[in-house]
Motif scaffolding. Structure first.
Motif, PDB file in Angstrom:
ATOM      1  N   ARG A  48       0.866  -1.178   0.000  1.00  0.00           N
ATOM      2  CA  ARG A  48       0.000   0.000   0.000  1.00  0.00           C
ATOM      3  C   ARG A  48       0.906   1.233   0.000  1.00  0.00           C
ATOM      4  O   ARG A  48       1.799   1.355   0.831  1.00  0.00           O
ATOM      5  CB  ARG A  48      -0.877  -0.003   1.248  1.00  0.00           C
ATOM      6  CG  ARG A  48      -1.659   1.258   1.451  1.00  0.00           C
ATOM      7  CD  ARG A  48      -2.435   1.309   2.775  1.00  0.00           C
ATOM      8  NE  ARG A  48      -1.927   0.395   3.776  1.00  0.00           N
ATOM      9  CZ  ARG A  48      -2.670  -0.494   4.438  1.00  0.00           C
ATOM     10  NH1 ARG A  48      -3.954  -0.592   4.216  1.00  0.00           N
ATOM     11  NH2 ARG A  48      -2.138  -1.282   5.340  1.00  0.00           N
ATOM     12  N   ARG A  49       0.629   2.169  -0.930  1.00  0.00           N
ATOM     13  CA  ARG A  49       1.414   3.398  -0.986  1.00  0.00           C
ATOM     14  C   ARG A  49       1.024   4.284   0.190  1.00  0.00           C
ATOM     15  O   ARG A  49      -0.141   4.546   0.422  1.00  0.00           O
ATOM     16  CB  ARG A  49       1.177   4.133  -2.300  1.00  0.00           C
ATOM     17  CG  ARG A  49       2.031   5.384  -2.420  1.00  0.00           C
ATOM     18  CD  ARG A  49       1.909   6.032  -3.758  1.00  0.00           C
ATOM     19  NE  ARG A  49       2.394   5.126  -4.789  1.00  0.00           N
ATOM     20  CZ  ARG A  49       1.987   5.160  -6.045  1.00  0.00           C
ATOM     21  NH1 ARG A  49       1.087   6.028  -6.435  1.00  0.00           N
ATOM     22  NH2 ARG A  49       2.474   4.321  -6.931  1.00  0.00           N
ATOM     23  N   VAL A  50       2.032   4.747   0.922  1.00  0.00           N
ATOM     24  CA  VAL A  50       1.778   5.603   2.077  1.00  0.00           C
ATOM     25  C   VAL A  50       2.389   6.991   1.908  1.00  0.00           C
ATOM     26  O   VAL A  50       2.154   7.868   2.733  1.00  0.00           O
ATOM     27  CB  VAL A  50       2.282   4.955   3.387  1.00  0.00           C
ATOM     28  CG1 VAL A  50       1.464   3.714   3.707  1.00  0.00           C
ATOM     29  CG2 VAL A  50       3.763   4.639   3.319  1.00  0.00           C
ATOM     30  N   GLY A  51       3.150   7.192   0.834  1.00  0.00           N
ATOM     31  CA  GLY A  51       3.736   8.506   0.609  1.00  0.00           C
ATOM     32  C   GLY A  51       4.430   8.562  -0.734  1.00  0.00           C
ATOM     33  O   GLY A  51       4.832   7.540  -1.284  1.00  0.00           O
ATOM     34  N   ALA A  52       4.541   9.763  -1.266  1.00  0.00           N
ATOM     35  CA  ALA A  52       5.269   9.981  -2.511  1.00  0.00           C
ATOM     36  C   ALA A  52       6.007  11.313  -2.397  1.00  0.00           C
ATOM     37  O   ALA A  52       5.501  12.267  -1.782  1.00  0.00           O
ATOM     38  CB  ALA A  52       4.324   9.988  -3.711  1.00  0.00           C
ATOM     39  N   PHE A  53       7.197  11.366  -2.970  1.00  0.00           N
ATOM     40  CA  PHE A  53       8.050  12.541  -2.874  1.00  0.00           C
ATOM     41  C   PHE A  53       8.733  12.780  -4.217  1.00  0.00           C
ATOM     42  O   PHE A  53       9.162  11.835  -4.874  1.00  0.00           O
ATOM     43  CB  PHE A  53       9.136  12.336  -1.805  1.00  0.00           C
ATOM     44  CG  PHE A  53       8.585  12.007  -0.457  1.00  0.00           C
ATOM     45  CD1 PHE A  53       8.344  13.006   0.456  1.00  0.00           C
ATOM     46  CD2 PHE A  53       8.290  10.692  -0.110  1.00  0.00           C
ATOM     47  CE1 PHE A  53       7.821  12.702   1.708  1.00  0.00           C
ATOM     48  CE2 PHE A  53       7.768  10.387   1.137  1.00  0.00           C
ATOM     49  CZ  PHE A  53       7.532  11.392   2.051  1.00  0.00           C
ATOM     50  N   ILE A  54       8.841  14.051  -4.603  1.00  0.00           N
ATOM     51  CA  ILE A  54       9.559  14.405  -5.822  1.00  0.00           C
ATOM     52  C   ILE A  54      10.838  15.125  -5.408  1.00  0.00           C
ATOM     53  O   ILE A  54      10.852  15.911  -4.454  1.00  0.00           O
ATOM     54  CB  ILE A  54       8.697  15.268  -6.766  1.00  0.00           C
ATOM     55  CG1 ILE A  54       9.379  15.421  -8.131  1.00  0.00           C
ATOM     56  CG2 ILE A  54       8.349  16.618  -6.154  1.00  0.00           C
ATOM     57  CD1 ILE A  54       8.473  15.964  -9.219  1.00  0.00           C
ATOM     58  N   HIS A  55      11.923  14.817  -6.102  1.00  0.00           N
ATOM     59  CA  HIS A  55      13.212  15.447  -5.840  1.00  0.00           C
ATOM     60  C   HIS A  55      13.333  16.686  -6.718  1.00  0.00           C
ATOM     61  O   HIS A  55      13.153  16.604  -7.940  1.00  0.00           O
ATOM     62  CB  HIS A  55      14.359  14.484  -6.157  1.00  0.00           C
ATOM     63  CG  HIS A  55      14.400  13.294  -5.251  1.00  0.00           C
ATOM     64  ND1 HIS A  55      15.321  13.168  -4.241  1.00  0.00           N
ATOM     65  CD2 HIS A  55      13.632  12.183  -5.193  1.00  0.00           C
ATOM     66  CE1 HIS A  55      15.123  12.024  -3.607  1.00  0.00           C
ATOM     67  NE2 HIS A  55      14.098  11.405  -4.169  1.00  0.00           N
ATOM     68  N   LEU A  56      13.643  17.817  -6.098  1.00  0.00           N
ATOM     69  CA  LEU A  56      13.843  19.066  -6.820  1.00  0.00           C
ATOM     70  C   LEU A  56      15.260  19.554  -6.589  1.00  0.00           C
ATOM     71  O   LEU A  56      15.788  19.392  -5.498  1.00  0.00           O
ATOM     72  CB  LEU A  56      12.853  20.130  -6.326  1.00  0.00           C
ATOM     73  CG  LEU A  56      11.363  19.801  -6.486  1.00  0.00           C
ATOM     74  CD1 LEU A  56      10.520  20.910  -5.861  1.00  0.00           C
ATOM     75  CD2 LEU A  56      10.998  19.607  -7.940  1.00  0.00           C
ATOM     76  N   PRO A  57      15.891  20.127  -7.571  1.00  0.00           N
ATOM     77  CA  PRO A  57      15.416  20.395  -8.925  1.00  0.00           C
ATOM     78  C   PRO A  57      15.520  19.151  -9.806  1.00  0.00           C
ATOM     79  O   PRO A  57      15.869  18.068  -9.321  1.00  0.00           O
ATOM     80  CB  PRO A  57      16.354  21.498  -9.408  1.00  0.00           C
ATOM     81  CG  PRO A  57      17.648  21.195  -8.723  1.00  0.00           C
ATOM     82  CD  PRO A  57      17.243  20.650  -7.351  1.00  0.00           C
ATOM     83  N   ALA A  58      15.248  19.320 -11.111  1.00  0.00           N
ATOM     84  CA  ALA A  58      15.340  18.217 -12.071  1.00  0.00           C
ATOM     85  C   ALA A  58      16.755  17.640 -12.055  1.00  0.00           C
ATOM     86  O   ALA A  58      17.721  18.302 -11.651  1.00  0.00           O
ATOM     87  CB  ALA A  58      14.987  18.712 -13.480  1.00  0.00           C
ATOM     88  N   ILE A  59      16.894  16.409 -12.502  1.00  0.00           N
ATOM     89  CA  ILE A  59      18.166  15.688 -12.458  1.00  0.00           C
ATOM     90  C   ILE A  59      19.287  16.455 -13.147  1.00  0.00           C
ATOM     91  O   ILE A  59      20.400  16.542 -12.638  1.00  0.00           O
ATOM     92  CB  ILE A  59      17.992  14.279 -13.071  1.00  0.00           C
ATOM     93  CG1 ILE A  59      17.079  13.434 -12.167  1.00  0.00           C
ATOM     94  CG2 ILE A  59      19.339  13.604 -13.272  1.00  0.00           C
ATOM     95  CD1 ILE A  59      16.662  12.109 -12.765  1.00  0.00           C
ATOM     96  N   ALA A  60      19.031  17.040 -14.308  1.00  0.00           N
ATOM     97  CA  ALA A  60      20.083  17.688 -15.096  1.00  0.00           C
ATOM     98  C   ALA A  60      20.465  19.074 -14.583  1.00  0.00           C
ATOM     99  O   ALA A  60      21.472  19.633 -15.009  1.00  0.00           O
ATOM    100  CB  ALA A  60      19.656  17.780 -16.550  1.00  0.00           C
TER     101      ALA A  60
END
Length: 87
Positions: A48-60
């Protein structure tokens, strides 16, 4: 309780905006972490998904600071679908 984190990379062809962000994010590849926990008591493995996170800034993008921002997976999927429509 067992847990795991899976990481994916999403590509945006154009700038995108997510709820709660002050400004649009530029096009590029972004790492996204999905935290999940094991659902116990089932006859097979289920997570079961309990969290989601995006890494900033973009990879490049070279930046002196990086951050991991919590997001709603449904908002990310909607922004990604909108990006696919525009490209």
């Amino acid at each position: 309780m067992a847990s795991r984190t899976t990481q994916t990379v999403v590509h945006f062809s154009s700038a995108f905006r997510l709820p709660g962000f002050d400004a649009p994010q530029p096009a590029g590849d972004y790492r996204v972490d999905h935290d999940e926990e094991l659902i116990e008591g089932t006859s097979r493995l289920a997570w079961r998904r309990v969290g989601a996170f995006i890494h900033l800034p973009a990879i490049a993008i070279q930046a002196s600071t990086q951050q991991m921002v919590p997001i709603n997976p449904a908002d990310l999927e909607a922004a990604f679908a909108k990006d696919l429509e525009q490209s």
